[in-house]
Scaffold this motif. Sequence first.
Motif, PDB file in Angstrom:
ATOM      1  N   LEU A 182       0.819  -1.212   0.000  1.00 27.89           N
ATOM      2  CA  LEU A 182       0.000   0.000   0.000  1.00 27.89           C
ATOM      3  C   LEU A 182       0.850   1.259   0.000  1.00 27.89           C
ATOM      4  CD1 LEU A 182      -2.822  -1.002   2.536  1.00 27.89           C
ATOM      5  CD2 LEU A 182      -3.041  -0.699   0.052  1.00 27.89           C
ATOM      6  N   LEU A 183       1.933   1.265   0.800  1.00 27.41           N
ATOM      7  CA  LEU A 183       2.821   2.432   0.840  1.00 27.41           C
ATOM      8  C   LEU A 183       3.470   2.673  -0.514  1.00 27.41           C
ATOM      9  CD1 LEU A 183       4.491   1.968   4.333  1.00 27.41           C
ATOM     10  CD2 LEU A 183       2.756   3.656   3.672  1.00 27.41           C
ATOM     11  N   LEU A 184       3.911   1.602  -1.146  1.00 28.86           N
ATOM     12  CA  LEU A 184       4.522   1.744  -2.472  1.00 28.86           C
ATOM     13  C   LEU A 184       3.506   2.269  -3.482  1.00 28.86           C
ATOM     14  CD1 LEU A 184       6.712  -1.498  -2.665  1.00 28.86           C
ATOM     15  CD2 LEU A 184       7.515   0.851  -2.407  1.00 28.86           C
ATOM     16  N   GLN A 185       2.303   1.744  -3.421  1.00 26.94           N
ATOM     17  CA  GLN A 185       1.253   2.189  -4.340  1.00 26.94           C
ATOM     18  C   GLN A 185       0.928   3.660  -4.099  1.00 26.94           C
ATOM     19  OE1 GLN A 185       0.014   0.660  -6.838  1.00 26.94           O
ATOM     20  NE2 GLN A 185      -1.627   2.077  -7.389  1.00 26.94           N
ATOM     21  N   ALA A 186       0.837   4.069  -2.800  1.00 26.52           N
ATOM     22  CA  ALA A 186       0.550   5.478  -2.489  1.00 26.52           C
ATOM     23  C   ALA A 186       1.669   6.385  -2.978  1.00 26.52           C
ATOM     24  CB  ALA A 186       0.351   5.634  -0.976  1.00 26.52           C
TER      25      ALA A 186
END
Length: 226
Positions: A214-218
């Motif tokens: 999720l952090l990478l996607q954000a």
Amino acid sequence: MLDQILRRLGVWLDLNRALIKRKFGQQSTFTPRFVDTYIVNAFVDGIIDLIGEVAQTPDHELRHGFDAALHEFIARLRFEPGFQAKAETLKREILRGLDLDRFVGAIWGEIKRQLLADAVAETSVIESQLVEALQRLAAEIQADRALADRLNAGISAVVEAGVLRFGRQVSALIEEVVRRWDARDVTEKIEFEVGSDLQFIRLNGTIVGGTVGLLLQAGLVLLGLR
């Protein structure tokens, strides 16, 4: 030793009354047969009574006499060269007269018979004695810290020496065993042993992996790359 001799002598006399009576009758040709029977039975009964008396009397004079004779025999055997030579000669003559192979075979056959009979018995004497000995040994080890330390050191030394000497063989054995493992069986065994810890690891991995994703996607969205 004396108890064994007396017990066996008493049994032999009781079982061989007829033989003793016959031998006695051959020596006393002028006495009636019923007199021979009475004398022999009285003699055998007297010996059996004496054996029982000696067995129940630790301080019996017969025991003292036997002990004195045995100590004298040991002393002569230890300190008199002439007596030692006679004993050695007698030993060799006995061994020469024996069929040693047959004698040893008979002894082993009897030992094996008794072992097999004990093994199938409901109450095994060998098993009970072995259990008792191991329990005594365990109690002594627990009570004696120095003995436990010496035992641990001895076991460690034996294991270390064995590993150093047979390291290649042990390594090859482990390698062969691992090679034969089935992946599915190993997985099931690991899961069974690890249990809830493995499930916890899986859950943590899922949460951490999902969070990182999720952090990478954000980050990609904020940078306009997505």
